[in-house]
Design a protein around this motif. Sequence first.
Motif, PDB file in Angstrom:
ATOM      1  N   VAL A 106       0.830  -1.208   0.000  1.00  0.00           N
ATOM      2  CA  VAL A 106       0.000   0.000   0.000  1.00  0.00           C
ATOM      3  C   VAL A 106       0.863   1.257   0.000  1.00  0.00           C
ATOM      4  O   VAL A 106       0.635   2.195  -0.771  1.00  0.00           O
ATOM      5  N   LEU A 107       1.861   1.293   0.851  1.00  0.00           N
ATOM      6  CA  LEU A 107       2.709   2.486   0.959  1.00  0.00           C
ATOM      7  C   LEU A 107       3.399   2.791  -0.376  1.00  0.00           C
ATOM      8  O   LEU A 107       3.388   3.933  -0.840  1.00  0.00           O
ATOM      9  N   ASP A 108       3.966   1.771  -0.991  1.00  0.00           N
ATOM     10  CA  ASP A 108       4.689   1.996  -2.240  1.00  0.00           C
ATOM     11  C   ASP A 108       3.741   2.332  -3.390  1.00  0.00           C
ATOM     12  O   ASP A 108       4.102   3.108  -4.285  1.00  0.00           O
ATOM     13  N   ASN A 109       2.531   1.766  -3.375  1.00  0.00           N
ATOM     14  CA  ASN A 109       1.544   2.125  -4.391  1.00  0.00           C
ATOM     15  C   ASN A 109       1.202   3.608  -4.320  1.00  0.00           C
ATOM     16  O   ASN A 109       1.195   4.304  -5.334  1.00  0.00           O
ATOM     17  N   VAL A 110       0.925   4.090  -3.130  1.00  0.00           N
ATOM     18  CA  VAL A 110       0.504   5.479  -2.979  1.00  0.00           C
ATOM     19  C   VAL A 110       1.660   6.434  -3.238  1.00  0.00           C
ATOM     20  O   VAL A 110       1.461   7.549  -3.750  1.00  0.00           O
ATOM     21  N   ALA A 111       2.877   6.005  -2.949  1.00  0.00           N
ATOM     22  CA  ALA A 111       4.051   6.862  -3.156  1.00  0.00           C
ATOM     23  C   ALA A 111       4.502   6.908  -4.613  1.00  0.00           C
ATOM     24  O   ALA A 111       5.360   7.725  -4.969  1.00  0.00           O
ATOM     25  N   THR A 112       3.924   6.078  -5.467  1.00  0.00           N
ATOM     26  CA  THR A 112       4.392   5.970  -6.850  1.00  0.00           C
ATOM     27  C   THR A 112       4.330   7.299  -7.597  1.00  0.00           C
ATOM     28  O   THR A 112       5.282   7.689  -8.289  1.00  0.00           O
ATOM     29  N   GLY A 139      -2.055   1.781   9.282  1.00  0.00           N
ATOM     30  CA  GLY A 139      -1.802   0.444   9.808  1.00  0.00           C
ATOM     31  C   GLY A 139      -1.775  -0.627   8.736  1.00  0.00           C
ATOM     32  O   GLY A 139      -1.401  -1.775   9.011  1.00  0.00           O
ATOM     33  N   PHE A 140      -2.170  -0.266   7.505  1.00  0.00           N
ATOM     34  CA  PHE A 140      -2.178  -1.234   6.413  1.00  0.00           C
ATOM     35  C   PHE A 140      -1.091  -0.933   5.377  1.00  0.00           C
ATOM     36  O   PHE A 140      -1.121  -1.457   4.270  1.00  0.00           O
ATOM     37  N   ARG A 153      -9.029  -1.576  -1.531  1.00  0.00           N
ATOM     38  CA  ARG A 153      -8.262  -1.308  -2.749  1.00  0.00           C
ATOM     39  C   ARG A 153      -8.706  -0.004  -3.403  1.00  0.00           C
ATOM     40  O   ARG A 153      -7.880   0.754  -3.932  1.00  0.00           O
ATOM     41  N   LYS A 154     -10.009   0.286  -3.358  1.00  0.00           N
ATOM     42  CA  LYS A 154     -10.496   1.552  -3.912  1.00  0.00           C
ATOM     43  C   LYS A 154      -9.969   2.730  -3.104  1.00  0.00           C
ATOM     44  O   LYS A 154      -9.679   3.797  -3.646  1.00  0.00           O
ATOM     45  N   ARG A 155      -9.823   2.565  -1.797  1.00  0.00           N
ATOM     46  CA  ARG A 155      -9.247   3.625  -0.968  1.00  0.00           C
ATOM     47  C   ARG A 155      -7.784   3.868  -1.347  1.00  0.00           C
ATOM     48  O   ARG A 155      -7.327   5.016  -1.390  1.00  0.00           O
ATOM     49  N   VAL A 156      -7.072   2.788  -1.627  1.00  0.00           N
ATOM     50  CA  VAL A 156      -5.683   2.935  -2.081  1.00  0.00           C
ATOM     51  C   VAL A 156      -5.656   3.700  -3.401  1.00  0.00           C
ATOM     52  O   VAL A 156      -4.857   4.631  -3.589  1.00  0.00           O
ATOM     53  N   ALA A 157      -6.542   3.335  -4.328  1.00  0.00           N
ATOM     54  CA  ALA A 157      -6.576   4.005  -5.634  1.00  0.00           C
ATOM     55  C   ALA A 157      -6.928   5.478  -5.485  1.00  0.00           C
ATOM     56  O   ALA A 157      -6.382   6.334  -6.199  1.00  0.00           O
TER      57      ALA A 157
END
Length: 279
Positions: A106-112, A139-140, A153-157
């Motif tokens: 999650v962290l690396d996805n959002v930091a992309t 925490g995730f 997953r939608k929140r990550v997107a």
Amino acid sequence: MAVDGGSRLDHGTPAIALERVTKRFRTPGGSVYTAVRDLTLTVARGEFCAIVGPTGSGKSTTLSLISGLEAPSSGRVSVLGEPVAGVTRRAGYMFQTDAIFPWKNVLDNVATGPLYRGVRREEARRRARAWIARVGLAGFEDRYPYQLSGGMRKRVALAQSLINEPEILLMDEPFSALDVQTRTLMENELLDLWSQTSASVVFVTHDLEEAISLADRVVVFTAAPATLKRTYRIDLPRPRNVAEIRFDPRFTRLYEQVWGDLRAEVMIAYERTSRGTVA
């Protein structure tokens, strides 16, 4: 807290302008298919605009034209006063299917996004942690997409799109695959996060209730080839709870009005499909 839709709109240079736009595609059989014809549409800065129309009526194509993923066959597309020539970095895009990287947590996805834009890794991860917290996923950070529910997953997107502070947010049925309860939670989450930005949103959906619940304005497209049939100003107060606003008598009146226009186009598209004809 969200503000009233009308009070946040900037009626100067529009965020998005499509002027007599037509888009044609060559089919595998060699014929030409017109997805959008002579479409003129503007979206104000800070406006939440929802587009509804029959299946195959050019809604997704319109988003592709705005983003620069597709070029018009004729006409002009402008974003923030500048002609669109190639993919614009001033827009964020959320698709119907997840566009997050399965091999990244999650962290690396959002930091992309920040990393791609040249932000130092430490700063990109700091921003990513802040956005992960804002969408309720603190925490995730170390979880991978396969370990998350559809709503997570939608929140990550959503965090992945908003961390880049886009001036335009293009959303193509982003919540359609979710169950009803999760979908409602995500719609409210979107409204809350959008209210804290100045972004203009173009939201494509087949769900008329979703469109009216979220938007400042609902645009009805004709059956393909798409053009603008009618627009409706949604004068429901903000902030909105999308589950509760549907009990407002004004919501019911708006739904009946918009559905009258939309139903006619849905029937045209259905009859064409039944006959095996293409516009």
